[in-house]
Structure formats: C-alpha cells, structure tokens
Design an enzyme around this catalytic site. Structure first.
Site, PDB file in Angstrom:
ATOM      1  N   HIS A 233       3.783  -4.009  -7.460  1.00  0.00           N
ATOM      2  CA  HIS A 233       2.814  -2.912  -7.376  1.00  0.00           C
ATOM      3  C   HIS A 233       1.834  -3.250  -6.260  1.00  0.00           C
ATOM      4  O   HIS A 233       1.345  -4.380  -6.185  1.00  0.00           O
ATOM      5  CB  HIS A 233       2.084  -2.772  -8.717  1.00  0.00           C
ATOM      6  CG  HIS A 233       1.287  -1.503  -8.834  1.00  0.00           C
ATOM      7  ND1 HIS A 233       0.162  -1.270  -8.089  1.00  0.00           N
ATOM      8  CD2 HIS A 233       1.468  -0.416  -9.609  1.00  0.00           C
ATOM      9  CE1 HIS A 233      -0.323  -0.072  -8.404  1.00  0.00           C
ATOM     10  NE2 HIS A 233       0.455   0.467  -9.325  1.00  0.00           N
ATOM     11  N   ARG A 277       5.974   2.666  -3.951  1.00  0.00           N
ATOM     12  CA  ARG A 277       5.396   1.325  -4.094  1.00  0.00           C
ATOM     13  C   ARG A 277       6.056   0.267  -3.225  1.00  0.00           C
ATOM     14  O   ARG A 277       5.383  -0.641  -2.748  1.00  0.00           O
ATOM     15  CB  ARG A 277       5.501   0.914  -5.558  1.00  0.00           C
ATOM     16  CG  ARG A 277       4.591   1.762  -6.399  1.00  0.00           C
ATOM     17  CD  ARG A 277       4.734   1.451  -7.856  1.00  0.00           C
ATOM     18  NE  ARG A 277       3.753   2.253  -8.578  1.00  0.00           N
ATOM     19  CZ  ARG A 277       3.706   2.371  -9.886  1.00  0.00           C
ATOM     20  NH1 ARG A 277       4.572   1.741 -10.646  1.00  0.00           N
ATOM     21  NH2 ARG A 277       2.775   3.115 -10.447  1.00  0.00           N
TER      22      ARG A 277
END
Ligand SMILES: Cc1cc2nc3c(=O)[nH]c(=O)nc-3n(C[C@H](O)[C@H](O)[C@H](O)COP(=O)(O)OP(=O)(O)OC[C@H]3O[C@@H](n4cnc5c(N)ncnc54)[C@H](O)[C@@H]3O)c2cc1C
Length: 575
Positions: A233, A277
């Site tokens: 992330h 991401r």
C-alpha cells in the site's frame, strides 16, 4: 470429539458472512466458527476506506461493466473475468443487504448511501462509514450471527487441517486459555483465515495476520495460487507502517516529494494520486531511490514522502477521514490539518491464496477439487484481483464470496454423512508437537528469529525484485529456517501461553514466505505488484497464467493454470 455439519476457521468478514448465509439457508445445520482472536478483533475490523459497489448514488452513469473493467485492468489482466463479473454484478445487492442488517454507512444529505473516489476506479463508487468501514460492517455481522445459533469458538488456534484421501474431515485446534486440544469433525471445512502481512517487517496488518490458513493448506498438499503477488500500500505512516487509507487521497490529498512537487504527474498523469496501488507504490519507491525522499528534519534524500491534506481544510478532514487524522496524531504527534504526514509503502494485502472456484470450493489442481473444503476472503484466490487489487474491492470480495461460499456449503452438506475419522493419531501428533516446542533447549527467542525472517523477506522480495536478489533471499531464508529448532520458550505453562501460539505462527510465516519467494523467482516478467528489474515488461505470451505452488518440506514445485478471459482482451495498462 466436537461435531458440526460445518466448521469455519476465521471470524472476519468472509467467515462471518458465510456463517450467516449457511444459517439463513438452512437453520437446522450445526455451524461452528473458530477464531484465534475474538471475531470482532479480526483484521477486517481495521478496514478503513470503504466497499465498492455500483449504486449510482454519486454517479448515475456508473455500470457494473465499468467496475468490472477497472478491476480487470487494475489486475493487469490476471484476474479471472467470470469471477470479476460475479463480484461486480452482485455488489449492489450485498451492500444493500448489509444496510438492512443495520450497517451505518455514511450518507449524502438526501439520505442515500454516500460514495467516494478510490484508486483505479473510474467512477465514485466506494461506499463507506467515515474511515471506519470494516468496524461498522464486522460488528453488525457478528451481532447478526449471535442471533442464529452459530457456535463461536473464540481464542482457539487451529493448527492442522485434517485431509484424508482427497477429503477434508475437520481440524485440530488448541484452546489458548488452557492449552486444551480438540478435534472437530465436520462434513465441510471452510478457511477464511485472512492475510499474511506479518511475513514482512513493515505492514498495515494486525499481529494475527500470519498466514496460518495458507500454511496449513500447503502442508496438507493443496497448492496455493499466485503467491508472488504481494500488495504494497503506498501510504503506510513512517516509520510504523500503520495504514493511512487511500480514502485520504480519494478525498483529495496530495503526494509530495522533497522538491514540494506532486510527482505522480510523472507516473500516472491522468489519475495522479488515485492511480492503482502497485503504480503509486513503485512511484514513491523510485522517488526515494532518486534522492527525492524526505528526512525527519525536512531535508532531501530521506526514506519517506509527504501525504499532504492541508488544502482539504479541517472540516472535511475531521468528517471524512477522522481516524487517519487520529492515527497520525496519536502515533507521531502530527496535526494533519497543519502538517503533512510522512508516508512510504507498507505491506498490505495478499492477492494470492488458496485456489477456489466461484462457489468457494478449493482446487487440488487445475482440474480437480478437494472434497468438503471451501475458502473465501483474503486467504482465498478466486482470482478477482489478479496481480493487483483495487482499493475497496477486498471487503466486497469477502461479502460477495463469503455469501456465495456459505450458500454452496449449505447445499453441499445436505444428505451427506459426517466422514469417518479416528481422532487418536491427530491428538497424539498435536500433543507431541506442542510438547516438543516446550521441551526445546535452544538459545533463540521467537522474536529474534521472526525479526530476521521479516527483514529477509523485506530486503529480498520487496517492491522491486530480481533473480540475483531473490536467489540470495532464498539462501538466507533457508539459514533462518534452520534456527526454528533452536527456539527457546520461557513459558512452559498451559494458561494463555502466547509463546506457543507465536511459535506456531512463526512456522506459518516461514512456509508462506518461502512460497512467495519461490513463486516470484519463477515469474520472469513484471505484472501488477510483481515488478522484476531484470524482466521489466509484462509477457503475456509466456506468463498470462496463474501460478500454482505445491509445498513439501523437500521443496516447492511450481505449475501454472490458465486465466479465464471472457469480457476484456488484455491491453497495455496505462493511466
Ligand atoms: C488497515 C487495513 C485497512 C483496510 N481497508 C480496506 C478498505 O477500506 N476496503 C477494502 O476493501 N479492504 C480493506 N482492507 C483489506 C480487508 O480489510 C481485508 O482483506 C479483509 O477484511 C480480510 O477479511 P477476511 O475475512 O478474509 O480475514 P480477516 O478479517 O483477517 O480475519 C481472519 C480470521 O481468521 C482467524 N484466524 C487466522 N488464523 C487462525 C488460526 N490459525 N486459528 C483460528 N483462527 C484463525 C482470525 O482470528 C480472524 O478471525 C484493509 C486492510 C487493512 C489491514
């Protein structure tokens, strides 16, 4: 021996949604649900930003086809498109169903469920409860479960899947409170054991995300799918790695380098901070490598970039993303209304897992299924996320496929006998295994070995990978694995012996890490989250296929399985 029609391992969103569906479909069935935490402490409770569904509340032009296309493009074309079609078509229905159960979603002024922007999604379609969406959903699901007679075994640790002659028959479990062992016999076993973020040293995941279900499945001889795809992330708070939700960028926050520039314009000009991401994490890593990261004293050349919310204003920050403000304030003393937050990529999500079909039945190979074995949620790979998951699609997967798997299990167990099972050898084995851990006379504490292991995975199998680095990683990992027999436990007691649990979890981490590295080494291309410096391009001719990794203590065998392509032909992925 404990007996149930169905035993579900995992009390997060996937496991609890499945349990509820079984109970709703056939209230006469006996359902057991085990979790090593209390179910409402499952990692699902920490989910922040939201759950995607085409409700058309924010954007009347949104369609399930657009959601499906975004998901497949986001997956770098590795997702199975039949599974994506189910995910996106059933999404509105499961969200409305959650609302009817009592989930308190945030709303627009006219009362309809509010929807926000999220990375890789072309429309505003993410439903949310401020930035505490997992909390709102999981609490409501568990409350609903309590009312329908499901037996909950909380704070029991499952340590073995019982699989004989191609059929699962139950599980072996250990009560953390007093060290009691028990065998559960059931017609169907479901794993909803969540992710493995703790394989790495910096993660957004909770301490319980140790990949136990994956390791138990691998030990039982069932393959794991696409383990090389680990999601980083982009915005983990520096240095702790705690998540700052993508919702913060969905609400308008900027990513800034040491030159004060919004560098995403160099990487994904059309989507900027809301690129998927994998792309955003690589961009941040590249900025840091190029010396445009920031140091704690504000100078250039440091290990993080800034996430800047200041232009959003206090009212928006406090109403839409209050939890993220609180995290930065509590952990770093930063007031995000006036100061930018230091962030860098953090390990977040497992795209791979236990291979299942769209009914949640576990595959034993490309063509065959394991009798009586089901899985859903992050532990499973149905593959809706392929090589890279879009934000807010995971909660959705848990609910859509939790529900489907529950319905399939309720069907499967009808008119079926409980399997024959002799519990004696399983109890004896588990007793021996735990006693051996207590009796070991090594000189290492668990935390020392775990740290070395997590550092190894982080160093040798991170955002960017190469043959040379990963080969060195496997060699190092083998050395660390040898230390497992030299672990020394201080606590020899039976009451709440967390060291025993941590030792068992360390075994899971070690197996899962080896599977990730081996699968990553064998995929000689870059796709989604798997980015090879020695093979920088996607190679559809050789690698548009799923990895199946078969574990044995002697080594790991790699096979491949075709991708299901029904809606969208692979194209170059640009944003
Ligand atoms: C901080 C954070 C924020 C997130 N935000 C979002 C978001 O906004 N939107 C989104 O879509 N996704 C989000 N995700 C991802 C998403 O929350 C998870 O993928 C999802 O909730 C996983 O649910 P699950 O039911 O599969 O597993 P979990 O919720 O992880 O539950 C696993 C369960 O298995 C049990 N278990 C595990 N091993 C054993 C064992 N050996 N014995 C007994 N029980 C065991 C655990 O006790 C637990 O009950 C986020 C993830 C994190 C970490």
């Amino acid at each position: 021996m404990i007996e149930h029609d169905v035993i579900i391992v995992g009390g997060g969103l996937a496991g609890s949604r499945a349990a509820l569906e079984i109970a709703r479909t056939d209230p006469s069935l006996s359902i057991g649900l085990v979790a090593k935490t209390h179910p409402i402490r499952s990692h699902s409770v920490a989910a922040q930003g939201g759950i995607a569904a085409v409700l058309q509340n924010a954007d009347p032009n949104d369609t399930w086809e657009a959601h499906a296309f975004d998901t497949v493009k986001g997956s770098d074309y590795l997702a199975d498109q039949d599974a994506v079609e189910i995910l996106t078509r059933e999404a509105p229905d499961v969200v409305i169903d959650l609302e009817h159960m009592g989930v308190l979603f945030s709303r627009f002024p006219d009362g309809r469920i509010a929807q926000r922007a999220f990375g890789g999604h072309s429309h505003h379609r993410t439903c949310y409860a401020a930035d505490k969406t997992g909390h709102a959903i999981l609490h409501e699901l568990i409350c609903n479960l309590m009312g329908c007679g499901v037996t909950i075994y909380d704070e029991w640790y499952v340590l073995q899947l019982i699989l004989e002659e191609g059929q699962t028959k139950g599980v072996v479990m250990y009560r953390i409170l007093d060290g009691a062992l028990a065998i559960v016999r059931a017609k169907a076993v479901m794993f909803a054991t969540g992710g493995y973020g703790r394989v790495y040293n910096t993660t957004s995941n909770d301490f319980a995300s140790t990949g136990d279900g994956l390791a138990m499945t691998a030990i039982a001889g069932v393959p794991l799918e696409d383990m090389e795809f680990v999601q980083f992330h982009p915005t983990g708070l520096y240095p702790v790695g705690v998540l700052i939700s993508e919702a913060v960028r969905g609400e308008g926050a900027y990513l800034i380098n040491s030159e004060g520039r919004r560098f995403m314009e160099d990487y994904a000009p059309s989507r900027m901070e809301l690129a998927p991401r994998d792309i955003t994490s690589r961009a941040i890593t590249r900025e840091i490598r190029a010396g445009r990261g920031i140091n704690p004293d504000g100078s250039a050349g440091g290990p993080f970039v800034y996430l800047d919310l200041r232009h959003m204003g206090e009212e928006k920050i406090m109403s839409r993303v209050p939890f993220c403000w609180e995290e930065a304030h509590r952990l770093l003393g930063i007031n995000a209304v006036h100061q930018p937050m230091p962030v860098r990529p953090t390990v977040h999500y497992s795209m791979g897992g236990i291979p299942v079909n769209t009914q949640g039945q576990v595959r034993s190979s490309t063509d065959d299924l394991v009798e009586g074995f089901f899985a859903a949620g992050e532990a499973a790979c149905v593959s809706v996320h392929g090589a890279n998951r879009l934000g807010s699609n995971s909660l959705l997967e848990c609910v859509v496929y939790g529900r489907r798997t529950g319905a399939a299990i309720a069907q499967y167990v009808q008119n079926r006998k409980r399997p024959d099972l002799d519990e004696t050898p399983y109890l004896a084995d588990a007793t021996r295994q735990i006693q051996a851990l207590l009796d070991q006379t090594g000189s290492y504490r668990i935390a020392q070995i775990r740290q070395q292991y997590q550092d190894c995975m982080t160093q040798y199998c991170g955002v960017f990978r190469s043959e040379e680095v990963m080969r060195a990683g496997i060699a190092r990992l083998k050395e660390i694995q040898q230390l497992y027999n030299q672990v020394y436990l201080d606590d020899k007691g039976k009451c709440w012996n967390t060291e025993v649990i941590e030792a068992l979890e360390l075994r899971s981490l070690m197996i899962v890490g080896e599977l990730i590295l081996t699968a990553a080494l064998n995929r000689k291309e870059s796709r989604g989250s798997h980015s090879r410096e020695d093979y920088p391009n996607r190679d559809d001719a050789s690698f548009l296929k799923h990895t199946l990794a078969y574990y044995s203590p002697a080594g790991i065998d790699i096979g491949y399985m075709p991708v299901t392509i029904t809606l969208f032909q692979p194209q170059e992925r640009k944003y």
